[in-house]
Design a protein around this motif. Structure first.
Motif, mmCIF file in Angstrom:
data_model
loop_
_atom_site.group_PDB
_atom_site.id
_atom_site.type_symbol
_atom_site.label_atom_id
_atom_site.label_comp_id
_atom_site.label_asym_id
_atom_site.label_seq_id
_atom_site.Cartn_x
_atom_site.Cartn_y
_atom_site.Cartn_z
ATOM 1 N N ALA A 60 -18.156 9.250 -4.866
ATOM 2 C CA ALA A 60 -17.018 10.231 -5.075
ATOM 3 C C ALA A 60 -17.286 11.144 -6.243
ATOM 4 C CB ALA A 60 -15.401 9.660 -5.170
ATOM 5 N N GLY A 62 -14.990 12.331 -8.259
ATOM 6 C CA GLY A 62 -14.103 11.970 -9.070
ATOM 7 C C GLY A 62 -14.476 11.038 -10.060
ATOM 8 N N GLU A 63 -15.619 10.286 -9.924
ATOM 9 C CA GLU A 63 -16.189 9.077 -10.501
ATOM 10 C C GLU A 63 -17.123 9.674 -11.594
ATOM 11 O OE1 GLU A 63 -17.441 5.773 -8.131
ATOM 12 O OE2 GLU A 63 -15.622 5.770 -7.107
ATOM 13 N N ASN A 368 -10.035 9.369 -5.140
ATOM 14 C CA ASN A 368 -11.392 8.899 -4.712
ATOM 15 C C ASN A 368 -11.531 8.442 -3.451
ATOM 16 O OD1 ASN A 368 -12.153 10.004 -7.582
ATOM 17 N ND2 ASN A 368 -12.171 7.764 -8.166
#
Length: 584
Positions: A60, A62-63, A368
């Motif tokens: 992801a 988002g990580e 995520n």
């Protein structure tokens, strides 16, 4: 010349802003005008960017910034570790450095030829922003092009903008941010304020007599602030109720250090870009390291206090603490309610803060999971809708990141305006020093951060992530300069090391190759492609190696037939508002 005029020129970096408006048409750069070593550096940086980006075609986005994933072993752990501490963060800084160099090259050419700079450069940034926006929504949300376009617009403000108008715009945006639907523009207001501050540091000529020396007004202001915080810190040590102000002594030292550095940076004027850029970059992450250290090592004191308090009531603890003063009856009765109320207040504030952090973490975790689910099982339309929504929610954050990018822009700007990149052969001693200092220091800081996170001190309960991240990012600057210097030394060497020049065509087509990497990865890893999402980290490195070799061969072949890469040709067409010659 007034302070809010541009401060750049071929010799001493100072020319009036009016010179930017000469109505001569700016033409594309010719083959002879290219600086080949910059193409080599750009090609090398593109490989590093790919090694970092490919992980987030299998994880992801988002990580991003959360470090190595847990549970890795063997070659997967080794590949992840090497990339995390030898690659990640070092290569977007190199690209930022190169972007600042490109800006300076284009500006220098316009000055030399008496051509218009501002209008074609604004078109250039507009085109780059569109490329980045389409890349983000249609292909992959880890795009950097949009950030560079916004950051370069900030560089224009730093060098050319009227300070009073920038501050006024920031104030108006702060007022707009009070409207719930427009609260994102608060980030833009903050960025504008920081950019105006950078511009003031670069341009101000105002000095003040301070302790018998003529110092820049910015250094004097910092000295005054340092003196005030020093007084507060002394008050915090002398008056128990001002205990919270004891940390101000560290702020005082920080202000005095900045004042000293700014005073040293004031002259010569032409060196200010690299000095101010380096100072601001390092200040940000040194502050992060200091804050992270307090957060981490402060956990021992907090943990001990909590453990000691558990078997006793608050009344007993307060009474025993105050009885040491010799007046147990009156002091205890006065301090018990005060301690109880302060403790209750701190607990309430901590609980509210933890609640908000937990809510943010839950939302991020849900986003995520949704991203992974869409990319492994969803359709292209669902993926595009997710990326568009993510962009709409976070676009303003790019402006804050652009301030950090501008620190690197300024350093790259100086490398070109000083004439160093025009004749790297004459400045090899400088590059040797940067390589010998930059790489060991930069890499070591990152590794030190990794040791802190993997081997925490026994008894400390707080998370060392902030401290480790600060060390890693602080090390990115010297490591970046070290990598660039090694490439310059190789480029100017003889024998096998000079083979690094093979990367030049790859770097000349950097935009085309960068975007094609995203297209290839989305076609291979996502559900609407071949569906190989979740490839192991070691295998990703092999995948990158194969793609880079193919792209390198393609770049050599393409540039033997055509003057520019496809996307480079389109970008130049928009920049100069005419169709450049395409075939060789």
């Amino acid at each position: 010349m007034q302070n809010d005029e541009i401060h750049v020129s071929s010799e001493n970096h100072l020319v009036p802003a009016a010179s930017l408006a000469v109505p001569t048409v700016l033409a594309p750069v010719t083959e002879k005008e290219r600086i080949a070593v910059l193409d080599v550096i750009r090609g090398f940086a593109l490989i590093g960017i790919f090694l970092m980006n490919i992980e987030f075609f299998n994880r992801a986005v988002g990580e991003l910034g959360e470090g190595m994933p847990a549970g890795l072993t063997g070659l997967n752990w080794l590949a992840s570790y090497v990339i995390a501490y030898f690659v990640a963060g070092k290569f977007w800084t190199i690209f930022s450095l190169l972007f600042g160099m490109g800006f300076a090259l284009m500006l220098t050419r316009t000055e030399t030829k008496g051509q218009n700079f501002l209008q074609p450069y604004l078109r250039r940034l507009f085109a780059l922003a569109i490329f980045g926006l389409l890349h983000h929504i249609l292909i992959w949300p880890g795009d950097i092009l949009f950030s560079y376009a916004i950051a370069a617009a900030g560089l224009l403000l730093i060098l050319f903008g009227k300070l009073r108008w920038i501050f006024l715009a920031a104030l108006l945006l702060v007022l707009c941010a009070m409207i719930p639907l427009l609260n994102q523009v608060g980030a833009i207001a903050m960025a504008l304020t920081l950019l105006a501050g950078i511009a003031f540091l670069l341009r101000t000529e105002t000095t003040v007599k301070f302790f018998g020396k003529n110092l820049p007004i910015t250094a004097v202001v910092l000295c005054i602030m340092g003196g005030i915080t020093l007084l507060l810190s002394l008050g915090g040590f002398l008056i128990p109720t001002m205990k919270i102000l004891r940390g101000a002594i560290f702020s005082a030292g920080f202000f005095f250090l900045l004042a000293f550095i700014l005073a040293r940076s004031f002259q010569p004027k032409e060196d200010r870009p690299w000095k101010i850029g380096s100072l601001l970059y390092c200040t940000l992450f040194i502050s992060m390291i200091i804050g992270g250290a307090f957060e981490y090592w402060g956990g021992k004191e907090i943990s001990t206090a909590v453990n000691k308090a558990k078997p006793k009531s608050e009344h007993v603890v307060a009474a025993s603490a105050t009885s040491a003063t010799g007046d147990s009856s009156q002091a205890a009765s006065a301090s018990i309610p005060l301690a109880s109320s302060e403790t209750a207040k701190r607990k309430a504030e901590t609980a509210e803060q933890k609640k908000k952090e937990l809510e943010r973490e839950k939302k991020k975790e849900a986003d995520n999971k949704l991203e992974v689910e869409i990319l492994t099982k969803g359709t292209y339309l669902q993926a595009m809708q997710f990326r568009a929504k993510e962009f709409a929610e976070n676009w303003a954050n790019v402006t804050i990141f652009s301030v950090l990018i501008n620190c690197m822009f300024l350093i790259g700007f100086w490398f070109v305006r000083s004439g160093i990149m025009d004749n790297t052969q004459a400045h090899l001693p400088l590059f040797r020093k940067l390589a010998l200092f930059g790489l060991p220091v930069g890499i070591s800081l990152g590794i030190a951060g990794s040791l802190i996170t993997t081997a925490p001190v026994k008894g400390l309960e707080n998370d060392p992530f902030t401290l480790a991240t600060g060390l890693l990012y602080l090390g990115n600057l010297p490591a970046c300069l070290g990598y660039v210097s090694v490439l310059v030394l190789m480029f100017n060497s003889a024998g096998v090391l000079a083979k690094v020049k093979v990367l030049a065509p790859y770097g000349r087509m950097a935009l085309t190759n960068y975007l094609s990497q995203s297209i290839i990865c989305s076609a291979v890893f996502y559900s609407y492609g071949l569906g190989y999402y979740g490839m192991q980290r070691a295998h990703q490195v092999v995948f990158v190696l194969i793609v880079v070799i193919l792209q390198l061969m393609f770049s050599h072949w393409w540039l033997s037939k055509f003057r520019y890469g496809p996307m480079e040709w389109l970008w130049r067409a928009v920049t100069y508002w005419k169709l450049p010659a395409f075939k060789v």
